[in-house]
Design an enzyme around this catalytic site. Sequence first.
Site, PDB file in Angstrom:
ATOM      1  CG  HIS A 114      19.107  11.360  71.519  1.00  0.00           C
ATOM      2  ND1 HIS A 114      18.397  11.054  72.657  1.00  0.00           N
ATOM      3  CD2 HIS A 114      18.172  11.756  70.605  1.00  0.00           C
ATOM      4  CE1 HIS A 114      17.102  11.259  72.437  1.00  0.00           C
ATOM      5  NE2 HIS A 114      16.935  11.662  71.205  1.00  0.00           N
ATOM      6  CB  THR A 189      12.751   4.471  75.631  1.00  0.00           C
ATOM      7  OG1 THR A 189      12.500   5.865  75.412  1.00  0.00           O
ATOM      8  CG2 THR A 189      11.804   3.644  74.798  1.00  0.00           C
TER       9      THR A 189
HETATM   10  N1  LIG Z   1      23.072   5.158  78.259  1.00  0.00           N
HETATM   11  C1  LIG Z   1      22.973   6.373  77.675  1.00  0.00           C
HETATM   12  O1  LIG Z   1      23.574   6.633  76.634  1.00  0.00           O
HETATM   13  C2  LIG Z   1      22.093   7.430  78.333  1.00  0.00           C
HETATM   14  C3  LIG Z   1      21.972   7.456  79.708  1.00  0.00           C
HETATM   15  C4  LIG Z   1      21.172   8.458  80.282  1.00  0.00           C
HETATM   16  C5  LIG Z   1      20.500   9.388  79.481  1.00  0.00           C
HETATM   17  N2  LIG Z   1      20.605   9.335  78.119  1.00  0.00           N
HETATM   18  C6  LIG Z   1      19.812  10.316  77.315  1.00  0.00           C
HETATM   19  O2  LIG Z   1      18.758  10.809  78.130  1.00  0.00           O
HETATM   20  C7  LIG Z   1      17.464  10.751  77.511  1.00  0.00           C
HETATM   21  C8  LIG Z   1      16.596   9.798  78.306  1.00  0.00           C
HETATM   22  O3  LIG Z   1      15.506   9.227  77.618  1.00  0.00           O
HETATM   23  P1  LIG Z   1      15.259   7.651  77.691  1.00  0.00           P
HETATM   24  O4  LIG Z   1      13.819   7.428  77.405  1.00  0.00           O
HETATM   25  O5  LIG Z   1      16.284   6.981  76.883  1.00  0.00           O
HETATM   26  O6  LIG Z   1      15.599   7.265  79.184  1.00  0.00           O
HETATM   27  P2  LIG Z   1      14.902   7.616  80.577  1.00  0.00           P
HETATM   28  O7  LIG Z   1      16.013   7.611  81.572  1.00  0.00           O
HETATM   29  O8  LIG Z   1      14.040   8.795  80.488  1.00  0.00           O
HETATM   30  O9  LIG Z   1      13.964   6.350  80.839  1.00  0.00           O
HETATM   31  C9  LIG Z   1      14.491   5.060  81.012  1.00  0.00           C
HETATM   32  C10 LIG Z   1      13.322   4.080  81.065  1.00  0.00           C
HETATM   33  O10 LIG Z   1      13.881   2.765  81.138  1.00  0.00           O
HETATM   34  C11 LIG Z   1      13.227   2.035  82.155  1.00  0.00           C
HETATM   35  N3  LIG Z   1      14.227   1.095  82.673  1.00  0.00           N
HETATM   36  C12 LIG Z   1      15.181   1.293  83.598  1.00  0.00           C
HETATM   37  N4  LIG Z   1      15.941   0.205  83.738  1.00  0.00           N
HETATM   38  C13 LIG Z   1      15.455  -0.719  82.858  1.00  0.00           C
HETATM   39  C14 LIG Z   1      15.822  -2.041  82.502  1.00  0.00           C
HETATM   40  N5  LIG Z   1      16.881  -2.650  83.059  1.00  0.00           N
HETATM   41  N6  LIG Z   1      15.089  -2.684  81.559  1.00  0.00           N
HETATM   42  C15 LIG Z   1      14.039  -2.076  80.962  1.00  0.00           C
HETATM   43  N7  LIG Z   1      13.648  -0.831  81.260  1.00  0.00           N
HETATM   44  C16 LIG Z   1      14.353  -0.152  82.187  1.00  0.00           C
HETATM   45  C17 LIG Z   1      12.734   3.035  83.153  1.00  0.00           C
HETATM   46  O11 LIG Z   1      11.591   2.512  83.794  1.00  0.00           O
HETATM   47  C18 LIG Z   1      12.406   4.256  82.272  1.00  0.00           C
HETATM   48  O12 LIG Z   1      11.064   4.204  81.821  1.00  0.00           O
HETATM   49  C19 LIG Z   1      17.726  10.313  76.116  1.00  0.00           C
HETATM   50  O13 LIG Z   1      17.718  11.480  75.352  1.00  0.00           O
HETATM   51  C20 LIG Z   1      19.144   9.720  76.117  1.00  0.00           C
HETATM   52  O14 LIG Z   1      19.852  10.134  74.965  1.00  0.00           O
HETATM   53  C21 LIG Z   1      21.407   8.367  77.529  1.00  0.00           C
END
Ligand SMILES: NC(=O)c1ccc[n+]([C@@H]2O[C@H](COP(=O)([O-])OP(=O)(O)OC[C@H]3O[C@@H](n4cnc5c(N)ncnc54)[C@H](O)[C@@H]3O)[C@@H](O)[C@H]2O)c1
Length: 243
Positions: A114, A189
């Site tokens: 992404h 994810t």
């Molecule tokens: N850190 C980043 O770069 C960031 C942050 C926010 C969103 N995004 C973007 O937003 C979109 C979100 O999709 P996604 O599926 O990556 O994220 P999402 O936010 O949709 O889902 C996150 C998942 O991780 C789980 N989770 C939360 N904390 C956790 C932990 N400590 N250990 C294990 N699991 C945990 C949650 O239950 C959830 O199912 C993506 O396209 C991404 O590129 C990126």
Amino acid sequence: MEPLVLDSKTRLLVLTGAGVSAESGVPTFRGMDGLWENHPVEAVASPQGFEANPSLVWRFYSQRRAGAADVKPNPGHDALVRWEEHLGDRFLLATQNVDGLHTKAGSRRVVDMHGNLFRTKCADCPREPFADTTVHPSGTVPRCDGCGGRLRPDIVWFGEMLDPGDLARIGEFITRKDGTRLVFLAAGTSGAVWPAAGIVDEVRSARGDTWLVNYESAANTERFHHFVQGLSGQVLPTLAKLV
Ligand SMILES: NC(=O)c1ccc[n+]([C@@H]2O[C@H](COP(=O)([O-])OP(=O)(O)OC[C@H]3O[C@@H](n4cnc5c(N)ncnc54)[C@H](O)[C@@H]3O)[C@@H](O)[C@H]2O)c1
Ligand SMILES: [Zn+2]
């Protein structure tokens, strides 16, 4: 619990999402409520939003760059670095995160599906994206040295295509025929964002073993052979047996 065995006959594809960075203090997507300063996420993360108000987009990403500059990798990121050191070219890490934490931790074979918060590209010419940590908190839109057009963050926004080269690298790893056994592990994810959510099925078509490590059940949990519920920073460091 049965360990994830990483031996000389194994190749491992890892997919990470926002959950893996949560323990480093980076908010997940859901946690942001889809809003920023009362703007819908499309206003700051779509090509249409950038056309309408590039200054707002740069204020948003300047804030994210500043926030991500101070965060540190957590034990989940570190575990993936050790697995890569053990497996070498039999390891590939595909991440949906744009925060750069895997690279900061020391991972090298990384596909930023992404995009990357710390890279910038030109909205108006095809010059190569470049590393960039500058912030524009007052919303000044930086200009391209090459064409004078508008620069933008190198992030895959809503409605945009993923880089075909990135997808090919993941696909070739899945279908590689070198006599090794394919294992896939997804962590942190939600399994709701495509095409990442479909990788588990590509791996199953290639007869790979599939693992999910997530805090909650994901949208595609039933597609995985193994589901380990927990925080990635706690589960990943003890999950694999390196032999
Ligand atoms: N850190 C980043 O770069 C960031 C942050 C926010 C969103 N995004 C973007 O937003 C979109 C979100 O999709 P996604 O599926 O990556 O994220 P999402 O936010 O949709 O889902 C996150 C998942 O991780 C789980 N989770 C939360 N904390 C956790 C932990 N400590 N250990 C294990 N699991 C945990 C949650 O239950 C959830 O199912 C993506 O396209 C991404 O590129 C990126
Ligand atoms: Zn340009």
